[in-house]
Design an enzyme around this catalytic site. Structure first.
Site, mmCIF file in Angstrom:
data_model
loop_
_atom_site.group_PDB
_atom_site.id
_atom_site.type_symbol
_atom_site.label_atom_id
_atom_site.label_comp_id
_atom_site.label_asym_id
_atom_site.label_seq_id
_atom_site.Cartn_x
_atom_site.Cartn_y
_atom_site.Cartn_z
ATOM 1 N N LYS A 42 37.557 -2.642 -55.855
ATOM 2 C CA LYS A 42 36.399 -2.433 -54.919
ATOM 3 C C LYS A 42 36.976 -1.425 -54.092
ATOM 4 O O LYS A 42 38.046 -1.547 -53.297
ATOM 5 C CB LYS A 42 36.486 -3.642 -53.984
ATOM 6 C CG LYS A 42 35.247 -3.848 -53.282
ATOM 7 C CD LYS A 42 34.835 -3.061 -52.146
ATOM 8 C CE LYS A 42 35.838 -3.295 -50.947
ATOM 9 N NZ LYS A 42 35.769 -2.272 -49.866
ATOM 10 N N GLU A 47 50.005 -4.353 -50.151
ATOM 11 C CA GLU A 47 50.380 -3.194 -49.429
ATOM 12 C C GLU A 47 49.830 -2.880 -48.180
ATOM 13 O O GLU A 47 48.649 -2.590 -48.148
ATOM 14 C CB GLU A 47 50.276 -1.958 -50.461
ATOM 15 C CG GLU A 47 50.840 -2.166 -51.801
ATOM 16 C CD GLU A 47 52.189 -1.798 -51.668
ATOM 17 O OE1 GLU A 47 52.802 -1.247 -50.822
ATOM 18 O OE2 GLU A 47 53.114 -2.418 -52.722
ATOM 19 N N CYS A 50 50.096 5.760 -44.730
ATOM 20 C CA CYS A 50 50.846 4.256 -44.597
ATOM 21 C C CYS A 50 52.318 4.552 -44.093
ATOM 22 O O CYS A 50 52.935 3.715 -43.487
ATOM 23 C CB CYS A 50 50.518 3.283 -45.544
ATOM 24 S SG CYS A 50 51.029 3.832 -47.082
ATOM 25 N N GLU A 81 50.236 1.660 -35.471
ATOM 26 C CA GLU A 81 50.112 2.770 -36.423
ATOM 27 C C GLU A 81 48.977 3.826 -35.605
ATOM 28 O O GLU A 81 47.809 3.208 -35.306
ATOM 29 C CB GLU A 81 49.408 2.495 -37.709
ATOM 30 C CG GLU A 81 50.154 2.249 -38.722
ATOM 31 C CD GLU A 81 49.468 1.735 -40.159
ATOM 32 O OE1 GLU A 81 48.158 1.233 -40.031
ATOM 33 O OE2 GLU A 81 49.621 2.239 -41.182
#
Ligand code: NAD
Length: 475
Positions: free
Chosen positions: A171, A246, A280, A377
């Site tokens: 997906k 993750e 990331c 982030e």
């Protein structure tokens, strides 16, 4: 406008409602992609379960040959796939090519690893017994991936899952399904049996719940935000579904005064600006030791100003657009917040141009510890820089976060390098290296950056069950 089908049980299915794919460089729609409902996802899981019965029986060598064939297809189509990736994600074309090369390398690595799903024999401690430890594939794997590396993060899951003998349903993120569809085309061209690899798209929470609740789906592997990771953990509790996660990062970069300035500037720049800061493992906080602080700020700002911003399809572009308006709004809010808390904006700080989702490469100095861009982030080419005095202080600042995906340090002192390697709380540590990821070494997070590892030999383990077979023998 192009209408893209999904790849289900060896067939291409056009199915409405369609989801629009937007080019972040222009804000315009470039394609429409099919979606399916939860019941059709359940059917895909049933088909994957059926396909698993024979895929698992192939030798590792045979499965590895299929992975190599997929890699060859991707390589043959790399020019066109790179263009597709840049159109849907915005990243500069050269970086799309690098991502493709990385995905091909992952496929080669796991094609080799497919032959090495070793178990072991444990010496018995009572007579009349022998103990075998064997590794078995798990079954159907549900994989959910983000938009920032739309091909390589899908391959990072599909290649080891398939190598280990599982079947997989991918997906992709709704922003970037075209790279996943290109991957499915390569899988189809490589001749994999139907149902071994499928691509679904639709309501993400519903698909996630189907993966978690359907008993035929045996593992869910996710790359994305920590926020969604927490939702999946809660859902997995009902069925005790194994998860690989993750998740998000908040990478620190520590720059010590013993390092060559140019080396530190170039390393920090790579860690900050690759993928337009939307990685990331992107450097999110830069801490520089006081004696070189002002020199570093000057040299780093000059390099940030030299970066070319533009449509990723244009020649020599370094910085593409952010993925969408939400990404742009968040980055601008982080800049505004830091400046309101006393940070100095040394360059950039504003939206770039009037179409698409571009931002100027931005350097913020004297950023306080409580600024949003230090806590969260930023996912943009916005460098938040501040000063430190001692190694202990630098390590404390680096570790002062709920995240632990990656960390970077630049130093010429070998003893310090080892102290940092052992005390920084991160799954990947780049010492004098701004680009540390590789197919051959494990990748993943500590703390709230995730569970488990991808890549390396650990990447296969994530998709294998370990079984103990105890044999009673009359010998
Ligand atoms: P996201 O979590 O919003 O979305 C990731 C995927 O999850 C998408 O496919 C999305 O459709 C799906 N999703 C959303 N809600 C869901 C739900 N309730 N149930 C199931 N699936 C759901 O993340 P994003 O914005 O696409 O990606 C950026 C994030 O991913 C950043 O936090 C980044 O650090 C992280 N990331 C981590 C890694 C890593 O390897 N650790 C790599 C790349 C990106």
């Amino acid at each position: 406008m192009k209408i893209c089908p999904l790849y289900l049980n060896g067939d291409w299915l056009v199915s409405s409602p369609f989801e629009q794919v937007i080019n972040p460089a222009t804000g315009e729609a470039i394609a429409q992609v099919s979606t399916i409902d939860r019941a059709r996802v359940a059917q895909a899981i049933a088909d994957a379960h059926e396909a698993f019965q024979s895929w698992r029986k192939l030798t590792g060598k045979a499965r590895g040959m299929f992975l190599r064939a997929i890699a060859d297809e991707i390589e043959n189509r790399s020019t066109e796939i790179a263009r597709t990736m840049t159109l849907e994600n915005g990243k500069p074309l050269a970086q799309s090519r690098t991502e493709i090369a990385f995905a091909v390398d992952h496929l080669h690595w796991f094609a080799e690893e497919a032959r090495r799903a070793y178990g072991r024999i444990v010496p018995q401690q009572v007579d009349g017994k022998r103990h075998l430890i064997i590794k078995s594939p798990m079954g159907v794997v549900g994989a959910i991936t983000p938009w920032n590396f739309p091909l390589v993060l899908a391959v990072r899951k599909a290649a080891p899952a398939l190598a280990a003998g599982n079947t997989i349903i991918l997906k992709p993120a709704e922003q970037t399904p075209l790279s996943a569809i290109a991957l499915a085309e390569c899988v189809a061209a490589a001749g994999l049996p139907k149902g071994v690899f499928q691509v679904v798209l639709g309501d993400a929470p519903e698909i996630g719940q189907e993966f978690l609740q359907n008993p035929l789906c045996r593992k869910v592997t996710f790359t994305g935000s920590t926020e969604v990771g927490r939702i999946l953990i809660a859902g997995a509790a009902q069925t005790v579904k194994p998860l690989s996660l993750e998740l998000g990062g908040n990478a620190p970069v520590l720059i010590f005064d013993d390092i060559d300035l140019d080396r530190a500037v170039e390393g920090a720049l790579a860690a900050k600006t690759r993928n337009t800061g939307q990685s990331c493992i992107a450097a999110n906080r830069v801490y520089v030791q006081r004696p070189i602080y002002e020199d570093f700020l000057e040299a780093f700002t000059a390099r940030m100003k030299s970066l070319k911003v533009g449509d990723g399809l244009e020649k020599d572009v370094d910085i593409g657009p952010l993925i969408d308006d939400a990404g742009l709004t968040k980055a601008l809010a982080h800049i505004e917040d830091a400046v309101a808390r006393g940070a100095r904006a040394l360059c950039g700080g504003k939206r770039f141009g009037d179409k698409g989702f571009f931002i100027e490469p931005t350097v913020l100095a004297d950023v306080p510890d409580d600024a949003l861009c230090t806590q969260e982030e930023t996912f943009a080419p916005v460098a938040a820089i501040s000063v430190f005095d001692t190694e202990e202080e630098a390590i404390a600042k680096a570790n002062d976060t709920i995240y632990g995906l990656s960390a970077y340090a630049f130093t010429a002192d070998l003893d310090r390098a080892f102290r940092l390697a052992e005390s920084l709380e991160a799954g990947t540590i780049g010492i004098n290296d701004g680009v540390p990821s590789t197919s051959i070494c494990p990748f993943g997070g500590v703390k709230q950056s995730g569970w488990g590892r991808e890549l390396g030999s650990e990447g296969m383990d994530a998709f294998l069950e370990t079984k103990h077979v105890s044999l009673g023998l009359q010998i």
